[in-house]
Design a protein around this motif. Structure first.
Motif, PDB file in Angstrom:
ATOM      1  N   VAL A   1       0.868  -1.188   0.000  1.00  0.00           N
ATOM      2  CA  VAL A   1       0.000   0.000   0.000  1.00  0.00           C
ATOM      3  C   VAL A   1       0.899   1.230   0.000  1.00  0.00           C
ATOM      4  O   VAL A   1       1.765   1.371   0.869  1.00  0.00           O
ATOM      5  N   ALA A   2       0.713   2.106  -0.973  1.00  0.00           N
ATOM      6  CA  ALA A   2       1.500   3.346  -1.037  1.00  0.00           C
ATOM      7  C   ALA A   2       0.551   4.539  -0.972  1.00  0.00           C
ATOM      8  O   ALA A   2      -0.357   4.667  -1.788  1.00  0.00           O
ATOM      9  N   ARG A   3       0.758   5.401   0.023  1.00  0.00           N
ATOM     10  CA  ARG A   3      -0.106   6.577   0.183  1.00  0.00           C
ATOM     11  C   ARG A   3       0.581   7.794  -0.427  1.00  0.00           C
ATOM     12  O   ARG A   3       1.766   8.038  -0.179  1.00  0.00           O
ATOM     13  N   THR A   4      -0.170   8.536  -1.208  1.00  0.00           N
ATOM     14  CA  THR A   4       0.334   9.767  -1.807  1.00  0.00           C
ATOM     15  C   THR A   4      -0.516  10.922  -1.321  1.00  0.00           C
ATOM     16  O   THR A   4      -1.721  10.986  -1.591  1.00  0.00           O
ATOM     17  N   GLU A   5       0.099  11.816  -0.548  1.00  0.00           N
ATOM     18  CA  GLU A   5      -0.645  12.927   0.062  1.00  0.00           C
ATOM     19  C   GLU A   5      -1.207  13.881  -0.982  1.00  0.00           C
ATOM     20  O   GLU A   5      -2.319  14.372  -0.867  1.00  0.00           O
ATOM     21  N   SER A   6      -0.414  14.152  -2.007  1.00  0.00           N
ATOM     22  CA  SER A   6      -0.832  15.100  -3.047  1.00  0.00           C
ATOM     23  C   SER A   6      -0.530  14.495  -4.416  1.00  0.00           C
ATOM     24  O   SER A   6       0.624  14.212  -4.721  1.00  0.00           O
ATOM     25  N   VAL A   7      -1.568  14.281  -5.203  1.00  0.00           N
ATOM     26  CA  VAL A   7      -1.395  13.706  -6.535  1.00  0.00           C
ATOM     27  C   VAL A   7      -0.967  14.804  -7.500  1.00  0.00           C
ATOM     28  O   VAL A   7      -1.617  15.835  -7.616  1.00  0.00           O
ATOM     29  N   ASP A   8       0.150  14.579  -8.192  1.00  0.00           N
ATOM     30  CA  ASP A   8       0.667  15.589  -9.117  1.00  0.00           C
ATOM     31  C   ASP A   8       1.248  14.880 -10.338  1.00  0.00           C
ATOM     32  O   ASP A   8       2.452  14.651 -10.423  1.00  0.00           O
ATOM     33  N   ILE A   9       0.390  14.524 -11.266  1.00  0.00           N
ATOM     34  CA  ILE A   9       0.838  13.757 -12.435  1.00  0.00           C
ATOM     35  C   ILE A   9       0.281  14.299 -13.743  1.00  0.00           C
ATOM     36  O   ILE A   9       0.677  13.893 -14.828  1.00  0.00           O
ATOM     37  N   ASN A  10      -0.638  15.254 -13.651  1.00  0.00           N
ATOM     38  CA  ASN A  10      -1.365  15.690 -14.836  1.00  0.00           C
ATOM     39  C   ASN A  10      -0.451  16.267 -15.919  1.00  0.00           C
ATOM     40  O   ASN A  10      -0.638  15.999 -17.104  1.00  0.00           O
ATOM     41  N   GLU A  11       0.548  17.045 -15.523  1.00  0.00           N
ATOM     42  CA  GLU A  11       1.421  17.682 -16.516  1.00  0.00           C
ATOM     43  C   GLU A  11       2.196  16.635 -17.313  1.00  0.00           C
ATOM     44  O   GLU A  11       2.319  16.728 -18.535  1.00  0.00           O
ATOM     45  N   PHE A  12       2.705  15.614 -16.615  1.00  0.00           N
ATOM     46  CA  PHE A  12       3.442  14.553 -17.295  1.00  0.00           C
ATOM     47  C   PHE A  12       2.543  13.799 -18.274  1.00  0.00           C
ATOM     48  O   PHE A  12       2.910  13.568 -19.429  1.00  0.00           O
ATOM     49  N   ILE A  13       1.348  13.418 -17.817  1.00  0.00           N
ATOM     50  CA  ILE A  13       0.418  12.689 -18.693  1.00  0.00           C
ATOM     51  C   ILE A  13       0.019  13.547 -19.884  1.00  0.00           C
ATOM     52  O   ILE A  13      -0.058  13.064 -21.014  1.00  0.00           O
ATOM     53  N   PHE A  14      -0.212  14.833 -19.629  1.00  0.00           N
ATOM     54  CA  PHE A  14      -0.567  15.747 -20.722  1.00  0.00           C
ATOM     55  C   PHE A  14       0.532  15.773 -21.781  1.00  0.00           C
ATOM     56  O   PHE A  14       0.253  15.720 -22.981  1.00  0.00           O
ATOM     57  N   ASP A  15       1.776  15.836 -21.345  1.00  0.00           N
ATOM     58  CA  ASP A  15       2.903  15.872 -22.287  1.00  0.00           C
ATOM     59  C   ASP A  15       2.950  14.591 -23.133  1.00  0.00           C
ATOM     60  O   ASP A  15       3.170  14.639 -24.350  1.00  0.00           O
ATOM     61  N   VAL A  16       2.740  13.439 -22.489  1.00  0.00           N
ATOM     62  CA  VAL A  16       2.777  12.169 -23.218  1.00  0.00           C
ATOM     63  C   VAL A  16       1.631  12.082 -24.217  1.00  0.00           C
ATOM     64  O   VAL A  16       1.819  11.688 -25.377  1.00  0.00           O
ATOM     65  N   LEU A  17       0.430  12.475 -23.772  1.00  0.00           N
ATOM     66  CA  LEU A  17      -0.732  12.400 -24.665  1.00  0.00           C
ATOM     67  C   LEU A  17      -0.607  13.390 -25.817  1.00  0.00           C
ATOM     68  O   LEU A  17      -0.999  13.090 -26.954  1.00  0.00           O
ATOM     69  N   GLN A  18      -0.073  14.566 -25.538  1.00  0.00           N
ATOM     70  CA  GLN A  18       0.112  15.554 -26.602  1.00  0.00           C
ATOM     71  C   GLN A  18       1.110  15.061 -27.645  1.00  0.00           C
ATOM     72  O   GLN A  18       0.922  15.248 -28.846  1.00  0.00           O
ATOM     73  N   ALA A  19       2.170  14.411 -27.183  1.00  0.00           N
ATOM     74  CA  ALA A  19       3.166  13.874 -28.119  1.00  0.00           C
ATOM     75  C   ALA A  19       2.539  12.838 -29.037  1.00  0.00           C
ATOM     76  O   ALA A  19       2.925  12.694 -30.198  1.00  0.00           O
ATOM     77  N   GLY A  20       1.532  12.122 -28.518  1.00  0.00           N
ATOM     78  CA  GLY A  20       0.879  11.077 -29.304  1.00  0.00           C
ATOM     79  C   GLY A  20      -0.118  11.584 -30.321  1.00  0.00           C
ATOM     80  O   GLY A  20      -0.662  10.794 -31.106  1.00  0.00           O
TER      81      GLY A  20
ATOM     82  N   THR B   1      -2.585   1.735 -12.251  1.00  0.00           N
ATOM     83  CA  THR B   1      -3.981   2.048 -12.515  1.00  0.00           C
ATOM     84  C   THR B   1      -4.103   2.890 -13.778  1.00  0.00           C
ATOM     85  O   THR B   1      -3.114   3.389 -14.330  1.00  0.00           O
ATOM     86  N   PHE B   2      -5.322   3.074 -14.250  1.00  0.00           N
ATOM     87  CA  PHE B   2      -5.615   3.941 -15.389  1.00  0.00           C
ATOM     88  C   PHE B   2      -5.221   5.376 -15.045  1.00  0.00           C
ATOM     89  O   PHE B   2      -5.608   5.897 -13.994  1.00  0.00           O
ATOM     90  N   TYR B   3      -4.446   6.016 -15.921  1.00  0.00           N
ATOM     91  CA  TYR B   3      -3.940   7.358 -15.606  1.00  0.00           C
ATOM     92  C   TYR B   3      -5.062   8.369 -15.421  1.00  0.00           C
ATOM     93  O   TYR B   3      -4.907   9.360 -14.689  1.00  0.00           O
ATOM     94  N   GLY B   4      -6.231   8.147 -16.034  1.00  0.00           N
ATOM     95  CA  GLY B   4      -7.362   9.052 -15.851  1.00  0.00           C
ATOM     96  C   GLY B   4      -7.827   9.109 -14.404  1.00  0.00           C
ATOM     97  O   GLY B   4      -8.305  10.149 -13.928  1.00  0.00           O
ATOM     98  N   ALA B   5      -7.671   7.989 -13.687  1.00  0.00           N
ATOM     99  CA  ALA B   5      -8.022   7.975 -12.264  1.00  0.00           C
ATOM    100  C   ALA B   5      -7.098   8.909 -11.489  1.00  0.00           C
ATOM    101  O   ALA B   5      -7.545   9.663 -10.615  1.00  0.00           O
TER     102      ALA B   5
END
Length: 481
Positions: A80-99, A199-203
């Protein structure tokens, strides 16, 4: 076997697998009794037996803790890994934009190959709906959505043995809106939400947008989420919701067994945690038998089943739904305050298509082609890659999951592939830790035309070069020592 012995065996297994570590505080006697259904005396007997065997220790006014110095089995994943603050949107946006570059050979694409969609018939249905649309139709398609469409959806679930009333169904602008509305209906900013790992990055993006904390729970590529790790998360955190995929999970591809689906629902209901079931791939099964949903085992109305037509019919229509159970009215109010309603003409077009076209015939052909293309690509990759690269190919869906040796960096491979005009989905997209940095997800729904064969050959060459380079680097370090 006595009840206390079942609890003893369960806790031993959890300690050995790293779910409970040395020094961790176990749930109190009362809490363990409440959620296990055992009496206080039964739980006390189990704890005392574990203490006598050296597994746990008791401390005055502190309860029981895992004994120091216990050795656990080797695990590559954190339970079990707890993440206090989720901060991934910018990275995913960059990958999706490249695609989005049309010149790319895109194995990182999230949707099935567009040539699998019945575009001609969908366009005809849209034209017919537009011609027949009246002013009153805009009001008839406000939340919870078009009644005919909801009726069709309910009948399709009934054919799979899932009894759902029309009042439970809310039509949304795609599955992601259904999932986001479901999250909003049962959480507040700062709450903990369980997700699979990976998990699905949209989550992850949704958790970030809503200011929620992620509890990533260990998930196996074959059997799915680990139930012991899930219970550990529920015992140690005030979890409000759990977002899971039960069928053809993205990115791993597994489908949970019916027994495990039932166990998950029962476990979450014991802890009074809402379940958000992301079931967008359920129509993409292999064989003749459809897959079930966790909603089938819901006895309290706390499971919110979300799906859409985006993966099975056409992506661009953006029509989804949530079978919201007891939260149906809450979700309708949330939708009215955000998007107001789902497109009336598109809802009507889907009714037109589903009423007058053979959707089942389309699905049968879709499943057949996805099965053929995915197996062909998996076989081809298997012939190119070394034995220390694991190509995970599950039944159903259209994703392949590549596991490279530990220490590999799929981000380096991703960047080099982009320079070759090929897109992949690196494992970092699907987790908030570094546990899947050595993994890659590939879309296998496209026909293996010459340009795709060449792209896979390039990918295999770069993976092999990367692995060999990593091995040389390790060997050099060992020599220096």
């Amino acid at each position: 076997m006595a009840k206390y012995q079942n609890l003893v065996d369960q806790l031993k297994r959890q300690i050995q697998s790293g779910i409970w570590n040395s020094g961790d505080k176990l749930p109190s006697l009362r809490k363990q009794a409440k959620h296990s259904g055992m009496s206080l005396m039964t739980v006390l007997h189990a704890y005392q037996l574990l203490e006598s065997q050296g597994w746990i220790i008791s401390q005055a006014r502190s309860g029981y803790k895992v004994a120091p110095g216990l050795k656990k089995q080797e695990q590559t994943q954190v339970a079990v890994a707890r993440t206090e603050s989720v901060d991934i949107n910018e990275f995913i946006f960059d990958v999706l934009q490249a695609g989005t570059n049309n010149s790319l050979v895109n194995f990182g694409f999230a949707y099935p190959c567009p040539d699998l969609y019945p575009r001609y018939h969908i366009n005809r249905a849209l034209s017919t709906a537009a011609l027949n649309m009246q002013t009153s139709n805009a009001f008839n398609n406000l939340p919870p959505g078009n009644e005919q469409l909801r009726s069709i959806i309910a009948k399709r679930y009934a054919a799979r043995g899932i009894e759902i009333s029309l009042d439970e169904i809310v039509i949304t602008a795609g599955a992601l809106e259904a999932l986001n509305l479901s999250l909003q209906a049962c959480t507040q900013p700062g709450d903990c939400v369980v997700v699979e790992s990976p998990t699905f990055y949209g989550a992850l993006q949704s958790l970030q947008r809503l200011g929620l904390k992620a509890l990533s729970v260990r998930t196996d590529p074959i059997s799915g989420i680990d139930l012991d790790s899930l219970e550990r998360a529920l015992q140690t955190h005030d979890v409000k919701a759990c977002w899971l995929m039960s069928n053809h999970q993205n990115p791993l591809g597994f489908t949970l067994s019916d027994e495990k689906k039932k166990q998950i629902v029962e476990l979450l209901q014991r802890y009074e945690v809402s379940l958000i079931e992301d079931d967008v791939y359920s129509e993409l099964y292999e064989g003749e038998e459809p897959v079930s949903s966790m909603k089938m085992y819901d006895q309290t109305g706390s499971v919110m089943l979300c799906s859409s037509f985006s993966k099975s019919l056409v992506a661009g229509l953006r029509i989804g739904w949530v079978v919201a159970g007891k939260r149906s009215f809450d979700i309708q109010k949330l939708q009215l305050m955000s998007t107001l309603a789902t497109s009336a003409p598109v809802q009507m077009a889907l009714v037109q298509y589903l009423t007058h076209r053979n959707y089942e015939s389309h699905l049968k052909q879709l499943r057949k082609k996805l099965h053929e293309r995915k197996n062909k690509m998996a076989s081809f990759l298997g012939s190119l890659l070394p034995d220390n690269v694991n190509v995970v190919n599950q039944k159903g869906g259209y994703f392949l999951w590549l596991e490279l040796p530990q220490g590999s960096d799929a981000m380096l491979i991703y960047r080099e592939m982009l320079q070759k005009n090929v897109s992949i989905a690196p494992g970092k997209m699907f987790d908030l830790t570094e546990q899947y940095r050595h993994c890659i997800r590939l879309n296998a729904s496209f026909e293996l035309l010459p340009e795709r064969i060449e792209a896979l050959e390039i990918l295999a060459t770069i993976i092999i070069k990367h692995i060999n380079g990593t091995l040389v680097h390790k060997s050099t370090n060992e020599k220096l020592k």
